[in-house]
Design a protein around this motif. Sequence first.
Motif, PDB file in Angstrom:
ATOM      1  N   LEU A   1       0.922  -1.088   0.062  1.00 33.73           N
ATOM      2  CA  LEU A   1       0.118   0.024  -0.040  1.00 33.73           C
ATOM      3  C   LEU A   1       1.013   1.175   0.177  1.00 33.73           C
ATOM      4  O   LEU A   1       0.896   1.960   1.016  1.00 33.73           O
ATOM      5  CB  LEU A   1      -0.950  -0.072   1.092  1.00 33.73           C
ATOM      6  N   GLY A   2       1.637   1.701  -1.050  1.00 32.08           N
ATOM      7  CA  GLY A   2       2.448   2.526  -1.281  1.00 32.08           C
ATOM      8  C   GLY A   2       1.956   3.784  -0.812  1.00 32.08           C
ATOM      9  O   GLY A   2       2.598   4.735  -0.168  1.00 32.08           O
ATOM     10  N   THR A   3       0.843   3.956  -1.211  1.00 29.63           N
ATOM     11  CA  THR A   3       0.106   5.428  -0.904  1.00 29.63           C
ATOM     12  C   THR A   3      -0.021   5.807   0.695  1.00 29.63           C
ATOM     13  O   THR A   3      -0.151   6.807   0.830  1.00 29.63           O
ATOM     14  CB  THR A   3      -1.090   5.789  -1.630  1.00 29.63           C
ATOM     15  N   ALA A   4      -0.047   4.766   1.181  1.00 31.03           N
ATOM     16  CA  ALA A   4      -0.542   4.749   2.594  1.00 31.03           C
ATOM     17  C   ALA A   4       0.699   4.649   3.716  1.00 31.03           C
ATOM     18  O   ALA A   4       0.710   4.794   4.892  1.00 31.03           O
ATOM     19  CB  ALA A   4      -1.462   3.819   3.131  1.00 31.03           C
TER      20      ALA A   4
ATOM     21  N   PHE B   1       6.741   2.375  -5.121  1.00 29.64           N
ATOM     22  CA  PHE B   1       5.498   3.239  -4.470  1.00 29.64           C
ATOM     23  C   PHE B   1       4.708   3.646  -5.489  1.00 29.64           C
ATOM     24  O   PHE B   1       3.424   3.858  -5.347  1.00 29.64           O
ATOM     25  CB  PHE B   1       6.203   4.531  -4.091  1.00 29.64           C
ATOM     26  N   ALA B   2       5.102   3.438  -6.830  1.00 27.84           N
ATOM     27  CA  ALA B   2       4.049   3.561  -7.987  1.00 27.84           C
ATOM     28  C   ALA B   2       3.130   2.381  -8.078  1.00 27.84           C
ATOM     29  O   ALA B   2       2.205   2.502  -8.871  1.00 27.84           O
ATOM     30  CB  ALA B   2       4.890   3.546  -9.133  1.00 27.84           C
ATOM     31  N   ASN B   3       3.384   1.252  -7.373  1.00 27.71           N
ATOM     32  CA  ASN B   3       2.743  -0.063  -7.611  1.00 27.71           C
ATOM     33  C   ASN B   3       2.015  -0.242  -6.236  1.00 27.71           C
ATOM     34  O   ASN B   3       1.904  -1.205  -5.424  1.00 27.71           O
ATOM     35  CB  ASN B   3       3.488  -1.149  -7.885  1.00 27.71           C
ATOM     36  N   SER B   4       0.889   0.740  -5.704  1.00 31.81           N
ATOM     37  CA  SER B   4       0.130   0.476  -4.753  1.00 31.81           C
ATOM     38  C   SER B   4      -1.193  -0.368  -5.007  1.00 31.81           C
ATOM     39  O   SER B   4      -1.677  -0.142  -6.199  1.00 31.81           O
ATOM     40  CB  SER B   4      -0.466   1.783  -4.195  1.00 31.81           C
TER      41      SER B   4
ATOM     42  N   ARG C   1       9.681   7.604   2.101  1.00 34.22           N
ATOM     43  CA  ARG C   1       9.870   8.050   0.834  1.00 34.22           C
ATOM     44  C   ARG C   1      11.066   8.941   0.967  1.00 34.22           C
ATOM     45  O   ARG C   1      11.374  10.010  -0.087  1.00 34.22           O
ATOM     46  CB  ARG C   1       8.704   9.110   0.289  1.00 34.22           C
TER      47      ARG C   1
ATOM     48  N   ASP D   1      -3.878  -1.284  -3.558  1.00 36.53           N
ATOM     49  CA  ASP D   1      -5.039  -1.134  -2.902  1.00 36.53           C
ATOM     50  C   ASP D   1      -6.248  -1.950  -3.520  1.00 36.53           C
ATOM     51  O   ASP D   1      -6.831  -2.517  -3.075  1.00 36.53           O
ATOM     52  CB  ASP D   1      -5.455   0.168  -2.699  1.00 36.53           C
TER      53      ASP D   1
ATOM     54  N   ASN E   1      11.277   3.957  -6.596  1.00 33.68           N
ATOM     55  CA  ASN E   1      10.205   4.651  -7.210  1.00 33.68           C
ATOM     56  C   ASN E   1       9.377   3.700  -7.916  1.00 33.68           C
ATOM     57  O   ASN E   1       7.903   3.807  -7.542  1.00 33.68           O
ATOM     58  CB  ASN E   1      10.801   5.527  -8.516  1.00 33.68           C
TER      59      ASN E   1
END
Length: 272
Positions: free
Chosen positions: A129-132, A202-205, A138, A207, A199
Motif C-alpha cells: 500500500l505505497g500510498t499509505a 511506491f508506484a505500484n500501490s 519516501r 489497494d 520509485n
Amino acid sequence: MIDTPAISPIESFCDVSHLRYSAAGAGERTIVLLHGWGDTKEIWRTTVAALATSARVLAPDLPGHGGSPLDGAERMQHVAARVAAFCAAQRVDRVALVGHSMGGNVALELTLTHPQLAERLALVAPAALGTAMPPYTRLYLQDGYGWAALRASLIFYQGLDALSRHWHPIASMERVLPGLRRAAFAAHHDPEGLHRLLNGLFANSLDGRLGRVSVPTLVINGNLDAVVPAALSQRVASAIPGARFVLLRGALHHPMDEQPEAFLRILLEFLA
C-alpha cells in the motif's frame, strides 16, 4: 539470532531471468523466497535451511540486488515478470511464494498476473500500500536531498560492514549482528538502481487489486515495524479473501532475522 544453518545452499545464476539464486532441498513442493528492497537472498538463510528439509527452496536476488543486474526491471511488474521467467527456467509451474516488504509487493503482483503459478502466499510486512506508507519511507525519493541521502546511507553501511569485519567484540552482540549483516548486504548495492526500484515500488500501490487474490494467504508483521506498520498489513489481510494476519511481538521489519524461531513456527504451520 540462531546459528548458521548446517545446510549449505547451491549458488547459481539463471541465464534466462538474469537472477542470481540459492537453491536447497528437494520434494514435490517448491517454495520461492523474495527479499525486500535493499536486502539480498541472504536474508533468508535460516528460512532456507528450515524449509529445505521437506521442500525445494529457491531464493533469488531480485533485480538490482546482490548478484542480479537490474537490466531495466525498474517497476514491480518487470520484477515479477523476471521471477516468473526464473520459475519457468527452473521447470516449476506451481510454487508457494514468500515475499518480504518489496518482495511482498512482487509476490502479490506475480500472484495477480500469473494466477496459475502461486499455490499459496505468505507476505511478511508487505509494502503493498505505497500510498499509505509513512512519509519518511519516501525520504530517498525527495527532490534535492533524497539522492544524496541514499548515497550517504550506503557509505554509512560500508563503514558498518568494515567495522563488523575488524572489530571482534561485535561477534558477541547477538541483538546487533542481524542489523550489521543486513547493512553489509546493502553496502554493495548500486544507488541508482535502488532509487529506480524504490520509485517503482511506491508506484505500484495494490489497494484496489487485493480482492482478486484467490490463494490461501498469510500476512505476518512485527508489532514494532516502523517501515510497514502493522496496521497496514492488517489492511492487506482484510482486503484478501480468507487471509490470516499474525502479529509477531517484539519484531521490527525483518522478523525472519530478528526472531527466526518464532517466525519459522508461524511460516511452517501455514505451509503445512
